[in-house]
Motif scaffolding. Structure first.
Motif, mmCIF file in Angstrom:
data_model
loop_
_atom_site.group_PDB
_atom_site.id
_atom_site.type_symbol
_atom_site.label_atom_id
_atom_site.label_comp_id
_atom_site.label_asym_id
_atom_site.label_seq_id
_atom_site.Cartn_x
_atom_site.Cartn_y
_atom_site.Cartn_z
ATOM 1 N N PRO A 16 0.833 -1.205 0.000
ATOM 2 C CA PRO A 16 0.000 0.000 0.000
ATOM 3 C C PRO A 16 0.868 1.255 0.000
ATOM 4 O O PRO A 16 2.027 1.237 0.453
ATOM 5 C CB PRO A 16 -0.789 -0.126 1.305
ATOM 6 C CG PRO A 16 -0.721 -1.566 1.674
ATOM 7 C CD PRO A 16 0.575 -2.071 1.151
ATOM 8 N N SER A 21 -2.622 0.654 9.398
ATOM 9 C CA SER A 21 -2.856 -0.445 10.338
ATOM 10 C C SER A 21 -2.315 -1.720 9.737
ATOM 11 O O SER A 21 -2.291 -1.877 8.513
ATOM 12 C CB SER A 21 -4.348 -0.602 10.659
ATOM 13 O OG SER A 21 -5.056 -1.065 9.515
ATOM 14 N N ALA A 56 -10.047 -9.741 8.461
ATOM 15 C CA ALA A 56 -10.425 -9.220 7.148
ATOM 16 C C ALA A 56 -11.440 -8.093 7.274
ATOM 17 O O ALA A 56 -11.376 -7.100 6.545
ATOM 18 C CB ALA A 56 -10.976 -10.350 6.285
ATOM 19 N N ALA A 57 -12.367 -8.222 8.217
ATOM 20 C CA ALA A 57 -13.391 -7.190 8.401
ATOM 21 C C ALA A 57 -12.800 -5.880 8.909
ATOM 22 O O ALA A 57 -13.386 -4.813 8.705
ATOM 23 C CB ALA A 57 -14.455 -7.696 9.374
ATOM 24 N N GLN A 58 -11.630 -5.945 9.544
ATOM 25 C CA GLN A 58 -10.977 -4.728 10.028
ATOM 26 C C GLN A 58 -10.153 -4.033 8.933
ATOM 27 O O GLN A 58 -9.650 -2.940 9.168
ATOM 28 C CB GLN A 58 -10.082 -5.053 11.220
ATOM 29 C CG GLN A 58 -10.877 -5.480 12.445
ATOM 30 C CD GLN A 58 -9.989 -5.648 13.657
ATOM 31 O OE1 GLN A 58 -9.377 -6.680 13.867
ATOM 32 N NE2 GLN A 58 -9.915 -4.609 14.472
ATOM 33 N N LYS A 59 -10.021 -4.668 7.800
ATOM 34 C CA LYS A 59 -9.378 -4.091 6.617
ATOM 35 C C LYS A 59 -7.976 -3.544 6.899
ATOM 36 O O LYS A 59 -7.691 -2.363 6.691
ATOM 37 C CB LYS A 59 -10.267 -2.999 6.013
ATOM 38 C CG LYS A 59 -11.624 -3.509 5.554
ATOM 39 C CD LYS A 59 -12.466 -2.409 4.938
ATOM 40 C CE LYS A 59 -13.812 -2.959 4.478
ATOM 41 N NZ LYS A 59 -14.665 -1.899 3.883
ATOM 42 N N PRO A 60 -7.080 -4.395 7.382
ATOM 43 C CA PRO A 60 -5.708 -3.921 7.580
ATOM 44 C C PRO A 60 -5.055 -3.613 6.241
ATOM 45 O O PRO A 60 -5.418 -4.181 5.206
ATOM 46 C CB PRO A 60 -5.031 -5.110 8.271
ATOM 47 C CG PRO A 60 -5.792 -6.304 7.780
ATOM 48 C CD PRO A 60 -7.219 -5.835 7.659
ATOM 49 N N ASP A 61 -4.082 -2.727 6.252
ATOM 50 C CA ASP A 61 -3.323 -2.432 5.036
ATOM 51 C C ASP A 61 -2.301 -3.514 4.731
ATOM 52 O O ASP A 61 -1.862 -3.653 3.587
ATOM 53 C CB ASP A 61 -2.596 -1.089 5.188
ATOM 54 C CG ASP A 61 -3.560 0.060 5.408
ATOM 55 O OD1 ASP A 61 -4.511 0.184 4.622
ATOM 56 O OD2 ASP A 61 -3.364 0.822 6.368
ATOM 57 N N THR A 63 -0.714 -7.575 6.394
ATOM 58 C CA THR A 63 -0.703 -8.637 7.397
ATOM 59 C C THR A 63 0.716 -9.174 7.526
ATOM 60 O O THR A 63 1.363 -9.481 6.519
ATOM 61 C CB THR A 63 -1.659 -9.784 7.022
ATOM 62 O OG1 THR A 63 -3.005 -9.285 6.988
ATOM 63 C CG2 THR A 63 -1.579 -10.910 8.030
ATOM 64 N N PRO A 112 -10.337 -15.419 3.919
ATOM 65 C CA PRO A 112 -10.672 -13.991 4.029
ATOM 66 C C PRO A 112 -9.458 -13.126 4.340
ATOM 67 O O PRO A 112 -9.288 -12.051 3.764
ATOM 68 C CB PRO A 112 -11.690 -13.961 5.171
ATOM 69 C CG PRO A 112 -12.233 -15.346 5.262
ATOM 70 C CD PRO A 112 -11.098 -16.241 4.874
ATOM 71 N N ALA A 116 -7.482 -10.104 2.030
ATOM 72 C CA ALA A 116 -7.765 -8.768 2.546
ATOM 73 C C ALA A 116 -6.623 -7.786 2.338
ATOM 74 O O ALA A 116 -6.855 -6.586 2.187
ATOM 75 C CB ALA A 116 -8.102 -8.845 4.036
ATOM 76 N N ALA A 117 -5.357 -8.283 2.352
ATOM 77 C CA ALA A 117 -4.219 -7.362 2.332
ATOM 78 C C ALA A 117 -2.969 -8.118 1.914
ATOM 79 O O ALA A 117 -2.917 -9.350 2.007
ATOM 80 C CB ALA A 117 -4.022 -6.749 3.720
#
Length: 364
Positions: A16, A21, A56-61, A63, A112, A116-117
């Motif tokens: 990113p 986060s 995944a629901a917290q949408k980290p930039d 992992t 998920p 997510a990231a």
């Protein structure tokens, strides 16, 4: 500017533009080994699918995975059908892992999270070549041309045998961080070796830490990512009754090479732990990602530091903390290279918070 030598061992990633986060976790697979059977079919006893969906629901930039995906090393017996029935059997010689095993331990429950990231991944001891290393280098290692690292050895008679344990070279990954300066991850391979004794791989592990230190230049802050902690206190009785320090090779091999680092992130011990020891950057251990936890034991600060080699001993820790419960960390940058790591349960409930600043980690 960063030297050409450093750039040659820096991994380019589609990261990113700015990190606000990141999720941090490790030790996630369902343990089936010898007479130990984790209840893989019980989402409370093995909560990886829930944990992955929550992250995944917290949408980290980003992992950060600190090692140990693969844990299904034995057959689930008929007597354990309720707990782990349907678990893929381990592979035949020369590997314990298989595509079915990786699907069950990683790709299905972690789908998920993986979607997510971007993922920064550390090789764990369960990804050592005779265990899950073949799948690790096919699926996870980010470097070009490493997929054959754990290829089987062949006898003169043409028989395939287990590949030897080995250590690959460290590498660096750069990310830009919101609210503070740039961050460089130094990723260390500690897959081979033992917890309670010095192994013949110590010279090679020592050389790897020397190489890793040379990568810690050209950025504003440096985090060492290594699966086996430099020094972790464990309640297990593997090395000594009543608990002990682990891991011998890492503590000795890294001695004198840790000055550039602001933080050490590890897993391996199946709990979450912070430790501050003079001479070692603050350590945060997140080995509670869903695999079977350590025994529930109240934390008592050790009165002596790690001293596997008396000539390379450390003093007693000045502070420490642990919690024996499943979960993960969400790290948020602050000002002047400070961080807050919120420790959360598989459902996302915060149960503790850690502050990272001035090469110290303090959790409560």
């Amino acid at each position: 500017s960063v030297s050409a030598r450093v750039l040659s061992t820096t991994i380019p990633h589609a990261m990113p533009a700015r990190i606000t986060s990141m999720a941090v976790l490790g030790d996630t697979g369902c343990r089936i080994k010898d007479a130990t059977f984790q209840a893989c079919n019980d989402p409370a006893a093995w909560p990886l699918a829930t944990l992955s969906a929550t992250i995944a629901a917290q949408k980290p930039d980003l992992t950060v995975f600190l090692g140990d995906f693969f844990y299904r090393e034995s057959v689930c017996t008929p007597e354990q059908t309720a707990a782990c029935g349907g678990s893929p059997a381990p592979g035949a010689v020369p590997f314990k892992d298989s595509a079915l095993g990786w699907n069950a331990d990683t790709f299905i429950p972690m789908a998920p999270l993986l979607a997510a990231a971007p993922l920064v991944v550390v090789r764990g001891n369960h990804e050592d070549c005779p265990r899950g290393g073949n799948g690790y280098f096919i699926y996870m290692d980010p470097r070009e041309g490493t997929e054959g690292t754990c290829s089987p050895a062949e006898t003169p008679a043409g028989e395939l045998v287990k590949p030897a344990s080995d250590i690959t070279q460290p590498y660096a990954i750069d990310v830009k961080v919101s609210k503070c300066n740039d961050l460089r991850f130094i990723v260390m391979d500690s897959a081979a070796g033992f917890d309670c004794e010095v192994t013949p791989l110590l010279p090679k592990q020592t050389a790897a830490y020397v190489s890793a230190r040379k990568l810690a230049k050209g950025s504003d802050q440096y985090w060492l990512l290594v699966h086996r902690p430099i020094a972790a206190w464990t309640p297990a009785v593997d090395c000594a009754a009543g608990g002990s320090w682990v891991t011998a090779d890492q503590q000795i091999a890294s001695y004198g090479q840790l000055a550039p680092y602001d933080l050490i992130l590890s897993s391996h011990v199946h709990l979450v732990e912070s430790m501050n020891i003079p001479g070692i950057p603050g350590q945060l251990i997140l080995g509670n990602g869903s695999t079977m936890l350590e025994a529930e034991t109240p934390f008592v600060l050790p009165t002596a530091g790690p001293a596997w080699d008396p000539a390379k001993a450390y003093p007693a820790p000045t502070s420490g903390w642990w919690a024996v419960r499943f979960g993960y960390g969400m790290a948020y940058p602050g000002k002047a290279n400070t961080w807050t790591v919120r420790l959360r349960s598989p459902n996302g409930d915060e149960f503790a918070r850690c502050q990272v600043a001035n090469r110290l980690v303090n959790c409560r």
